[in-house]
Design an enzyme around this catalytic site. Structure first.
Site, short mmCIF file in Angstrom:
data_model
loop_
_atom_site.label_atom_id
_atom_site.label_comp_id
_atom_site.label_asym_id
_atom_site.label_seq_id
_atom_site.Cartn_x
_atom_site.Cartn_y
_atom_site.Cartn_z
CG ASP A 143 -2.07 0.99 1.09
OD1 ASP A 143 -2.34 1.44 -0.04
OD2 ASP A 143 -2.69 1.32 2.12
CE LYS A 146 -1.32 3.18 -4.30
NZ LYS A 146 -1.27 2.57 -2.96
CG ASP A 171 -5.56 -0.53 -0.87
OD1 ASP A 171 -6.58 -0.77 -1.55
OD2 ASP A 171 -5.54 0.32 0.04
CG ASN A 172 -5.03 2.33 -3.20
OD1 ASN A 172 -4.17 2.40 -2.33
ND2 ASN A 172 -6.28 2.70 -2.98
CD GLU A 202 -8.10 4.55 0.21
OE1 GLU A 202 -6.96 4.95 -0.11
OE2 GLU A 202 -8.61 3.51 -0.20
#
Length: 220
Positions: A143, A146, A171-172, A202
């Site tokens: 996380d 990226k 994540d993401n 989120e």
């Protein structure tokens, strides 16, 4: 002096959370993020998904790349301790300001199973073995930047930090997105199982679609 949002969050949590009550710390962070402004936490939509994966796979060692201000470390530290009081959580965070806030929030929570490592994972991963006696990791949570997902998962593989059935959750992967990482894990025969779990970004109240990528490793 004007506080940035991370510092403002810390002050809000200190004023509203209950010491040695990690759930109250999480609740205060979530309320701050909904009422004031969002932050880069895994949050209360995707957080329970990762909680469920922790309960399912029961890791003894979990490592996070990108600790930010400690929300995920506290959240997943709660889950780990409920499974195994000896389970360990390691959080790598590059930004020293975030590290300082994270340590305060973890101390406020009262959790004792979390170790924070300052610096990029790629430059400090050796500490897992040399300082903490960790040879392989049961569960990674990615996380951070990226664009670093791909190089870091390749480093994790190269250094033998995964064992059969190690879990890697990123994540993401839709927003802001990690297309090169997704292409790599989905096309890598060592990741025998891949699942994309759709959720929302989120603190957007479901308005922005996002997802977690779950990859389970088994060396062929």
């Amino acid at each position: 002096m004007t506080l940035n949002r991370e510092q403002s969050c810390l002050e809000y949590v200190k004023a509203n959370a209950i010491k040695n009550n990690p759930k109250s710390v999480l609740d205060a962070i979530d309320k701050f993020c909904y009422d004031v402004k969002g932050m880069m936490n895994v949050g209360d939509d995707k957080g329970p998904i990762v909680d469920g994966l922790i309960f399912k796979h029961k890791p003894k060692v979990m490592v996070e790349l990108g600790g930010y201000v400690g929300y995920s470390a506290i959240r997943f530290g709660i889950a780990l301790s409920s499974i195994n009081p000896d389970a360990k959580y390691f959080s790598f965070e590059l930004n020293p300001e975030y590290v300082s806030i994270m340590k305060e929030l973890i101390e406020l929570s009262g959790l004792k199973n979390i170790t924070v490592v300052t610096g990029a994972f790629a430059s400090n991963f050796q500490k897992l073995k040399t300082d903490f006696g960790v040879d392989t990791v049961d569960f990674f949570f990615l996380d951070h930047w990226k664009d670093a997902y791909l190089s870091d998962i390749k480093l994790i593989e190269k250094e033998g930090l995964l064992h059969d059935d190690s879990v890697v959750v990123a994540d993401n992967v839709i927003y802001p997105g990690a297309p090169e990482y997704l292409e790599y894990v989905r096309g890598n025969p060592n990741f025998y199982h891949n699942e994309t779990i759709t959720s929302c970004l989120e603190y957007t109240k479901g308005k922005v679609v996002d997802a977690l990528q779950v990859s389970i490793y088994r060396r062929i």
